[in-house]
Write a protein that holds these residues in place. Structure first.
Motif, PDB file in Angstrom:
ATOM      1  N   SER A  15       0.811  -1.215   0.000  1.00  0.00           N
ATOM      2  CA  SER A  15       0.000   0.000   0.000  1.00  0.00           C
ATOM      3  C   SER A  15       0.847   1.269   0.000  1.00  0.00           C
ATOM      4  O   SER A  15       0.410   2.298  -0.511  1.00  0.00           O
ATOM      5  CB  SER A  15      -0.947   0.010   1.207  1.00  0.00           C
ATOM      6  N   ARG A  16       2.070   1.212   0.537  1.00  0.00           N
ATOM      7  CA  ARG A  16       2.874   2.439   0.656  1.00  0.00           C
ATOM      8  C   ARG A  16       4.065   2.484  -0.285  1.00  0.00           C
ATOM      9  O   ARG A  16       4.801   3.466  -0.305  1.00  0.00           O
ATOM     10  CB  ARG A  16       3.347   2.603   2.105  1.00  0.00           C
ATOM     11  N   GLY A  17       4.279   1.427  -1.024  1.00  0.00           N
ATOM     12  CA  GLY A  17       5.339   1.453  -2.026  1.00  0.00           C
ATOM     13  C   GLY A  17       6.690   1.055  -1.490  1.00  0.00           C
ATOM     14  O   GLY A  17       7.443   0.349  -2.158  1.00  0.00           O
ATOM     15  N   GLY A  18       7.034   1.477  -0.301  1.00  0.00           N
ATOM     16  CA  GLY A  18       8.319   1.143   0.297  1.00  0.00           C
ATOM     17  C   GLY A  18       8.443   1.756   1.671  1.00  0.00           C
ATOM     18  O   GLY A  18       7.926   2.848   1.908  1.00  0.00           O
ATOM     19  N   MET A  19       9.102   1.047   2.590  1.00  0.00           N
ATOM     20  CA  MET A  19       9.285   1.545   3.956  1.00  0.00           C
ATOM     21  C   MET A  19      10.615   1.061   4.501  1.00  0.00           C
ATOM     22  O   MET A  19      11.077  -0.035   4.142  1.00  0.00           O
ATOM     23  CB  MET A  19       8.153   1.047   4.875  1.00  0.00           C
ATOM     24  N   LEU A  42       9.567 -13.691   4.600  1.00  0.00           N
ATOM     25  CA  LEU A  42       8.764 -13.448   3.408  1.00  0.00           C
ATOM     26  C   LEU A  42       9.547 -13.780   2.147  1.00  0.00           C
ATOM     27  O   LEU A  42       9.015 -14.385   1.197  1.00  0.00           O
ATOM     28  CB  LEU A  42       8.307 -11.982   3.373  1.00  0.00           C
ATOM     29  N   SER A  43      10.824 -13.400   2.122  1.00  0.00           N
ATOM     30  CA  SER A  43      11.667 -13.688   0.955  1.00  0.00           C
ATOM     31  C   SER A  43      11.818 -15.188   0.756  1.00  0.00           C
ATOM     32  O   SER A  43      11.720 -15.702  -0.366  1.00  0.00           O
ATOM     33  CB  SER A  43      13.031 -13.026   1.131  1.00  0.00           C
ATOM     34  N   GLU A  44      12.044 -15.928   1.853  1.00  0.00           N
ATOM     35  CA  GLU A  44      12.188 -17.385   1.761  1.00  0.00           C
ATOM     36  C   GLU A  44      10.894 -18.041   1.290  1.00  0.00           C
ATOM     37  O   GLU A  44      10.918 -19.110   0.673  1.00  0.00           O
ATOM     38  CB  GLU A  44      12.594 -17.948   3.116  1.00  0.00           C
ATOM     39  N   ALA A  45       9.757 -17.382   1.560  1.00  0.00           N
ATOM     40  CA  ALA A  45       8.464 -17.932   1.144  1.00  0.00           C
ATOM     41  C   ALA A  45       8.136 -17.592  -0.298  1.00  0.00           C
ATOM     42  O   ALA A  45       7.066 -17.969  -0.790  1.00  0.00           O
ATOM     43  CB  ALA A  45       7.371 -17.409   2.066  1.00  0.00           C
ATOM     44  N   GLY A  46       9.035 -16.885  -0.986  1.00  0.00           N
ATOM     45  CA  GLY A  46       8.826 -16.579  -2.391  1.00  0.00           C
ATOM     46  C   GLY A  46       8.259 -15.212  -2.683  1.00  0.00           C
ATOM     47  O   GLY A  46       7.963 -14.893  -3.841  1.00  0.00           O
ATOM     48  N   VAL A  47       8.090 -14.377  -1.653  1.00  0.00           N
ATOM     49  CA  VAL A  47       7.591 -13.022  -1.878  1.00  0.00           C
ATOM     50  C   VAL A  47       8.752 -12.169  -2.382  1.00  0.00           C
ATOM     51  O   VAL A  47       9.808 -12.106  -1.746  1.00  0.00           O
ATOM     52  CB  VAL A  47       7.026 -12.419  -0.575  1.00  0.00           C
ATOM     53  N   PRO A  48       8.604 -11.492  -3.535  1.00  0.00           N
ATOM     54  CA  PRO A  48       9.720 -10.723  -4.115  1.00  0.00           C
ATOM     55  C   PRO A  48       9.949  -9.394  -3.411  1.00  0.00           C
ATOM     56  O   PRO A  48       9.636  -8.327  -3.930  1.00  0.00           O
ATOM     57  CB  PRO A  48       9.274 -10.522  -5.566  1.00  0.00           C
ATOM     58  N   VAL A  49      10.505  -9.456  -2.202  1.00  0.00           N
ATOM     59  CA  VAL A  49      10.807  -8.258  -1.454  1.00  0.00           C
ATOM     60  C   VAL A  49      12.314  -8.019  -1.541  1.00  0.00           C
ATOM     61  O   VAL A  49      13.115  -8.955  -1.475  1.00  0.00           O
ATOM     62  CB  VAL A  49      10.336  -8.395   0.015  1.00  0.00           C
ATOM     63  N   TYR A  50      12.715  -6.759  -1.713  1.00  0.00           N
ATOM     64  CA  TYR A  50      14.129  -6.447  -1.813  1.00  0.00           C
ATOM     65  C   TYR A  50      14.409  -5.130  -1.092  1.00  0.00           C
ATOM     66  O   TYR A  50      13.495  -4.364  -0.772  1.00  0.00           O
ATOM     67  CB  TYR A  50      14.574  -6.346  -3.274  1.00  0.00           C
ATOM     68  N   GLY A  57      16.310   4.897   0.737  1.00  0.00           N
ATOM     69  CA  GLY A  57      16.101   3.476   0.498  1.00  0.00           C
ATOM     70  C   GLY A  57      15.089   2.882   1.451  1.00  0.00           C
ATOM     71  O   GLY A  57      14.398   3.578   2.187  1.00  0.00           O
ATOM     72  N   GLY A  58      15.041   1.569   1.432  1.00  0.00           N
ATOM     73  CA  GLY A  58      14.091   0.867   2.282  1.00  0.00           C
ATOM     74  C   GLY A  58      13.685  -0.436   1.613  1.00  0.00           C
ATOM     75  O   GLY A  58      14.271  -0.849   0.604  1.00  0.00           O
ATOM     76  N   TYR A  59      12.733  -1.092   2.163  1.00  0.00           N
ATOM     77  CA  TYR A  59      12.252  -2.351   1.607  1.00  0.00           C
ATOM     78  C   TYR A  59      11.085  -2.096   0.667  1.00  0.00           C
ATOM     79  O   TYR A  59      10.208  -1.279   0.941  1.00  0.00           O
ATOM     80  CB  TYR A  59      11.831  -3.297   2.737  1.00  0.00           C
ATOM     81  N   ARG A  60      11.091  -2.832  -0.455  1.00  0.00           N
ATOM     82  CA  ARG A  60      10.043  -2.692  -1.459  1.00  0.00           C
ATOM     83  C   ARG A  60       9.668  -4.051  -2.019  1.00  0.00           C
ATOM     84  O   ARG A  60      10.420  -5.022  -1.903  1.00  0.00           O
ATOM     85  CB  ARG A  60      10.505  -1.790  -2.617  1.00  0.00           C
ATOM     86  N   LEU A  61       8.494  -4.085  -2.641  1.00  0.00           N
ATOM     87  CA  LEU A  61       8.094  -5.265  -3.397  1.00  0.00           C
ATOM     88  C   LEU A  61       8.440  -5.051  -4.856  1.00  0.00           C
ATOM     89  O   LEU A  61       8.429  -3.910  -5.350  1.00  0.00           O
ATOM     90  CB  LEU A  61       6.583  -5.507  -3.254  1.00  0.00           C
ATOM     91  N   LEU A  62       8.779  -6.123  -5.536  1.00  0.00           N
ATOM     92  CA  LEU A  62       9.076  -6.041  -6.961  1.00  0.00           C
ATOM     93  C   LEU A  62       7.914  -5.380  -7.680  1.00  0.00           C
ATOM     94  O   LEU A  62       6.751  -5.713  -7.436  1.00  0.00           O
ATOM     95  CB  LEU A  62       9.328  -7.437  -7.523  1.00  0.00           C
TER      96      LEU A  62
END
Length: 315
Positions: A15-19, A42-50, A57-62
């Motif tokens: 919802s927020r794009g990146g945090m 989440l990454s190990e479960a296959g969610v494309p978070v980087y 910067g911060g964490y985002r979804l592909l």
């Protein structure tokens, strides 16, 4: 608990794009270390978070990835309609459910509308309790009663020492005080000493029951029932204007209806319903010199004595 938090992390990022980890930690009320562990899971479960490095910067979804977890369940949908009263939700034990519902609703919005919830929250806020009300924990009976209300479970309860079996139709928060409404009566929640919901049974709710209309009708009846006597007062033009701000709201209509023609000084006589002469004394003192008690004689004597003592103070 962790599964719900992982879903919250995912919905926040969508919802927020990146945090940043610090922002997520503040939002979820956990440590940054916990946030890093959750993102790794989440990454190990296959969610494309980087992670984006560097300033801003911060964490985002592909880009383009969207979760399908945005559907609301029944409890979340119900809580979403109460999201304007966050304090009440917390007291009923629904704060976490409501937060998840808001996240799901925000995640389902198109990118151009995702700032709408924050924009509204920055501009409007409802603070239900009145001024000068002391902070106190919610009544212990509130949470079990709320659960019973949501799912139409009857309850066995001790109310002022007497055992009752009730069908809880709804809860009302009035001036910081919680009330329980059944089909025919209203009870103060803080006067329940024990509540046991019967989770294995449901009662048949009257489909025509309107909680808001029922509360309005019963509240008006209760307010009028307190007005057990009346006083006769003479009011100046200013006193007549003050009447609606000084008298009990349930008494104002009857008092205004009783007003006759003004006398030669512009004063009018009104018959004012009151709870008691003691209560009336406190109310009428607020009029100052713009009200004169004509009846009953004992109240007139009290007012005259108060006026004399006040005059002596300023002599």
């Amino acid at each position: 608990m962790r599964a719900a938090r992982l879903m919250s992390v995912l919905l926040l990022l969508q919802s927020r794009g990146g945090m940043t980890a610090a922002e997520l930690a503040r939002e979820l009320e956990v440590s940054e270390r916990t946030v890093h562990r959750d993102l790794a899971a989440l990454s190990e479960a296959g969610v494309p978070v980087y992670a984006d490095r560097g300033r801003g910067g911060g964490y985002r979804l592909l880009e383009g990835y969207r979760t399908r977890l945005t559907g609301l369940d029944r409890a979340e949908a119900q809580a979403l309609f109460l999201s304007g009263v966050p304090g009440a939700l917390r007291e009923m034990g629904l704060g976490e459910v409501a937060a998840t519902a808001r996240l799901k609703a925000a995640a389902a919005l198109s990118p151009g509308l995702r700032d709408a919830p924050a924009t509204a929250a920055q501009r409007f806020h409802l603070d239900a309790p009145g001024w000068f009300a002391s902070e106190s924990p919610p009544p212990e009976a509130l949470a079990p009663l709320a659960r019973a209300v949501w799912d139409d479970h009857p309850v066995t309860a001790l109310y002022r020492g007497a055992e009752r079996t009730l069908e809880p139709y709804g809860l009302v928060l009035k001036g910081g005080v919680w009330y329980l409404a059944t089909r025919t009566a209203i009870y103060r929640v803080d006067r329940f000493s024990a509540v046991v919901p019967h989770l294995d049974r449901r009662f048949d709710r009257d489909p025509g029951f309107d909680l808001a209309a029922f509360w309005s009708e019963r509240a008006a009846e209760f307010a009028r029932s307190l007005l057990r006597t009346h006083v006769t007062v003479r009011l100046s033009p200013y006193g007549l204007r003050m009447l609606r701000f000084v008298a009990d709201p349930a008494a104002v209509g009857d008092a205004l209806a009783s007003v006759g023609e003004p006398d030669g000084q512009g004063w009018v006589t009104a018959r004012l319903p009151v709870e008691s002469h003691k209560v009336a004394y406190g109310q009428l003192m607020r009029f100052g010199p713009d009200a004169e008690v004509l009846d009953p004689p004992e109240l007139r004597t009290l007012m005259a004595d108060a006026a004399a003592r006040m005059a002596a103070l300023y002599d």
